[in-house]
Structure formats: structure tokens, C-alpha cells
Design a protein around this motif. Sequence first.
Motif, short mmCIF file in Angstrom:
data_model
loop_
_atom_site.label_atom_id
_atom_site.label_comp_id
_atom_site.label_asym_id
_atom_site.label_seq_id
_atom_site.Cartn_x
_atom_site.Cartn_y
_atom_site.Cartn_z
N ASN A 32 0.84 -1.16 0.10
CA ASN A 32 0.08 0.03 -0.06
C ASN A 32 0.96 1.25 -0.09
OD1 ASN A 32 0.74 0.60 3.00
ND2 ASN A 32 -0.60 -1.19 3.46
N LYS A 33 0.30 2.53 -0.11
CA LYS A 33 0.90 3.80 -0.30
C LYS A 33 1.85 3.90 0.96
CE LYS A 33 -2.17 5.96 -3.70
NZ LYS A 33 -3.14 4.56 -3.74
N SER A 34 1.18 3.80 2.04
CA SER A 34 1.88 3.94 3.38
C SER A 34 3.25 3.14 3.65
CB SER A 34 1.07 3.85 4.65
OG SER A 34 1.68 4.03 5.73
N MET A 35 3.17 2.04 3.31
CA MET A 35 4.21 1.27 3.15
C MET A 35 5.29 1.51 2.41
SD MET A 35 2.41 -2.63 4.30
CE MET A 35 4.32 -3.27 4.51
N VAL A 36 4.90 1.60 1.07
CA VAL A 36 5.89 2.18 0.17
C VAL A 36 6.59 3.41 0.49
CG1 VAL A 36 6.13 2.92 -2.30
CG2 VAL A 36 4.65 0.84 -1.81
N HIS A 37 5.72 4.43 1.03
CA HIS A 37 6.35 5.73 1.27
C HIS A 37 7.56 5.41 2.53
CE1 HIS A 37 6.64 9.53 3.55
NE2 HIS A 37 6.39 10.10 2.34
N GLY A 38 7.07 4.33 3.49
CA GLY A 38 8.06 4.25 4.48
C GLY A 38 9.22 3.77 3.99
N VAL A 39 9.20 2.71 2.91
CA VAL A 39 10.52 1.93 2.38
C VAL A 39 11.25 2.98 1.73
CG1 VAL A 39 11.00 0.24 0.61
CG2 VAL A 39 9.12 -0.32 2.20
N LEU A 40 10.59 3.84 0.66
CA LEU A 40 11.24 4.78 0.12
C LEU A 40 12.06 5.87 0.94
CD1 LEU A 40 8.74 5.54 -3.05
CD2 LEU A 40 10.83 4.12 -3.10
N THR A 41 11.55 6.31 1.93
CA THR A 41 12.21 7.20 2.97
C THR A 41 13.18 6.57 3.39
OG1 THR A 41 9.95 8.46 3.28
CG2 THR A 41 11.81 8.77 4.69
N HIS A 42 13.15 5.28 3.94
CA HIS A 42 14.19 4.60 4.53
C HIS A 42 15.37 4.51 3.84
CE1 HIS A 42 15.40 1.23 7.35
NE2 HIS A 42 16.18 1.09 6.50
N GLU A 43 15.24 3.77 2.30
CA GLU A 43 16.20 3.60 1.57
C GLU A 43 16.90 4.69 0.86
OE1 GLU A 43 17.06 0.64 1.89
OE2 GLU A 43 15.08 -0.51 2.74
N MET A 44 16.00 5.98 0.76
CA MET A 44 16.64 7.27 0.38
C MET A 44 17.73 7.58 1.44
SD MET A 44 13.55 8.88 -1.70
CE MET A 44 13.01 8.23 -3.30
N ALA A 62 16.03 4.62 10.89
CA ALA A 62 15.27 4.13 11.63
C ALA A 62 14.69 5.31 12.58
CB ALA A 62 15.94 3.17 12.53
N ASN A 63 15.93 6.10 12.88
CA ASN A 63 15.65 7.54 13.67
C ASN A 63 14.78 8.69 12.68
OD1 ASN A 63 15.80 9.50 15.35
ND2 ASN A 63 17.95 10.10 14.60
N LEU A 64 15.03 8.63 11.61
CA LEU A 64 14.26 9.61 10.85
C LEU A 64 13.11 9.20 10.19
CD1 LEU A 64 17.30 11.21 9.02
CD2 LEU A 64 16.05 12.30 11.18
N ALA A 65 12.85 7.76 9.83
CA ALA A 65 11.78 7.15 9.06
C ALA A 65 10.99 6.52 9.79
CB ALA A 65 12.28 6.69 7.75
N HIS A 66 11.06 5.82 10.96
CA HIS A 66 10.24 4.81 11.16
C HIS A 66 9.85 5.19 12.83
CE1 HIS A 66 10.57 2.46 7.97
NE2 HIS A 66 11.92 2.45 8.01
N CYS A 67 10.74 5.49 13.68
CA CYS A 67 10.35 5.17 15.30
C CYS A 67 9.63 6.45 15.86
CB CYS A 67 11.68 5.19 15.88
SG CYS A 67 12.40 3.39 15.84
N SER A 68 8.65 6.22 16.46
CA SER A 68 7.85 7.24 17.55
C SER A 68 7.55 6.55 18.68
CB SER A 68 6.75 7.83 16.62
OG SER A 68 5.90 6.66 16.57
N PHE A 69 7.02 7.29 19.63
CA PHE A 69 6.53 6.46 20.82
C PHE A 69 5.52 5.53 20.73
CE2 PHE A 69 3.89 6.31 24.58
CZ PHE A 69 4.89 5.83 25.64
#
Length: 275
Positions: A144-156, A183-190
Motif C-alpha cells: 500500500n501507499k503508506s508502506m511504500v512511502h516508508g520504504v522509499l524514505t528509509h532507503e533514500m 530508523a531514527n528519521l523514518a520509522h520510530c515514534s513513541f
Amino acid sequence: MDFLTQVFAKASATTETIPAAVVVNDTKPVTDTKESSTPSKEPKEWGYDLYPERRGEVYKPKWSRILMGMEGKENIDRYKCEQNVYWCVKNGPLVKLMMGALRSSGCPMDLRRHISCEVCDPTVTGGYDPVLNQIVVCQNMATNKSMVHGVLTHEMIHMFDYCNNDLDFRNVDHLACTEIRAANLAHCSFLSAMMQGDASPFNVKEAHQNCVKSKALASVLAVRNISHEQAVAAVERVFPKCYADLEPIGRRIRRNSTDQQKAFMEAPMYGYDVY
């Protein structure tokens, strides 16, 4: 270090799909000094076993899974994946920010050249191949778009690090550092830390750091054939410096907030193009 030991014990009981860097040597692993009769060791050493098409293999679905509707739709999945990638490039704030930052750094992206939708191992959702300078989006996992957005941000972020720094993916410290930054910039939150069990009302202050450590450790172990102790040591060695590096996003993104839009609008203040 005690925290990462606890994370590893917990991870052994549950499997999580994660974006990962495809870590390979230009020729062969530097630790392999003799010819071997088992060529499968090289992909396992450097992460290519997670991305079959990177090895030149043609994906062949199983008849049993085709009859169950689980496989046999690879062309449709690739088309949907490419649609999601295009949508993210046009509408995703962090993807647009990263593409502008890459262009400002002298590494402009061509979607047809630098992003590839492929069938991957179920344990990963994406990867970065530094040899081809190409991002892999796992069409069978990022659906889905949300997962692809997370993958692209992480890999970029990996691509940005590779473009701007003397990054050697064969060096486990370098690998750990770029995984910490992603992980710091693209994924993790509380909220995400709570969902994976790394936070509680008693350690709110450390929740984000613990989340970053656990995700970075999982990514390093996914693509490098090293021991848990070696991976933990690498993450701990570089964590203070790499955790503090927020380029090019400039802030840690909170879930369900306007941080993504704010980061995109602030990009010109840091000298990055607006894509």
C-alpha cells in the motif's frame, strides 16, 4: 547493551518485516580469501539471498500457492507497486524532501533507473543496492501507499548517506550508522515503540532511542552474516554520533502529526531543493 540483549531475545520469538540495505561487495566478500565450492555463501554473507532477482534468478510461483490465490499475480503486483511509487514521489512529503536533497547533493534520481519493484523474501519490505545504486521495493510485502512511502524514505536515507559520505557497506560500523539514521528519521515514534514493546509509561524518555536501536540491530542482522554480539557492539559504538545526525530531514517525525509537512517546508532552509 542490556537493552539490545533483551531485544534479541524477544526477536527470536517473533518475526518482523523490515526494510534493509542490500550489502554487497563489488566482487566477493572481503572475508572470503579462498575459492569455495558453495557459491550460496556469498549471497548469504551480503544479503542477496533476500532479493532473488538481484541474483539474476527468475521468480517461479508454486502451483499450490497459485491455486490458493497467494501467488501468480506478480505482474499485477509489480504494476500496483509502480503506481504506489509514482504516487509517493508526487505526494509523499518525506519522499519529495529526500529526492530534493539527493538532487542538491549531486545525485539526482531517475525513477526508471534508481527504483525497482521486485519479489523479495517475506522478512523484508525493501532494500538498497549500493553496487547498482538502486532502491528495491518489495512488491509482495509493501502493498500500500503508506508502506511504500516508508520504504522509499528509509532507503533514500541510505542512498543519501552513500552519496554524501565515504560510506563503505562492507564496514559493519558504517552499516550500523546508516541503519540507525534511517530508523531514527523514518520509522520510530513513541507509538511504534509501544506497539513493538520497547516503551512503557516508565521509560518514555528512552522509548525512541530503544526503538531505533532495535530496528537498526534487526536490519544489520538481516543483511550481514555476523553474530548477535558483533551487531550489538557495532550499534552501540556508533549510536551517539549517528543518532544525533538528522540530515537531511532535520527533525524526528512523530506519528499522526504535521512533522512530515513541516520537514518538507523547512528543506530550503537547509539548502535543499524542493522537488
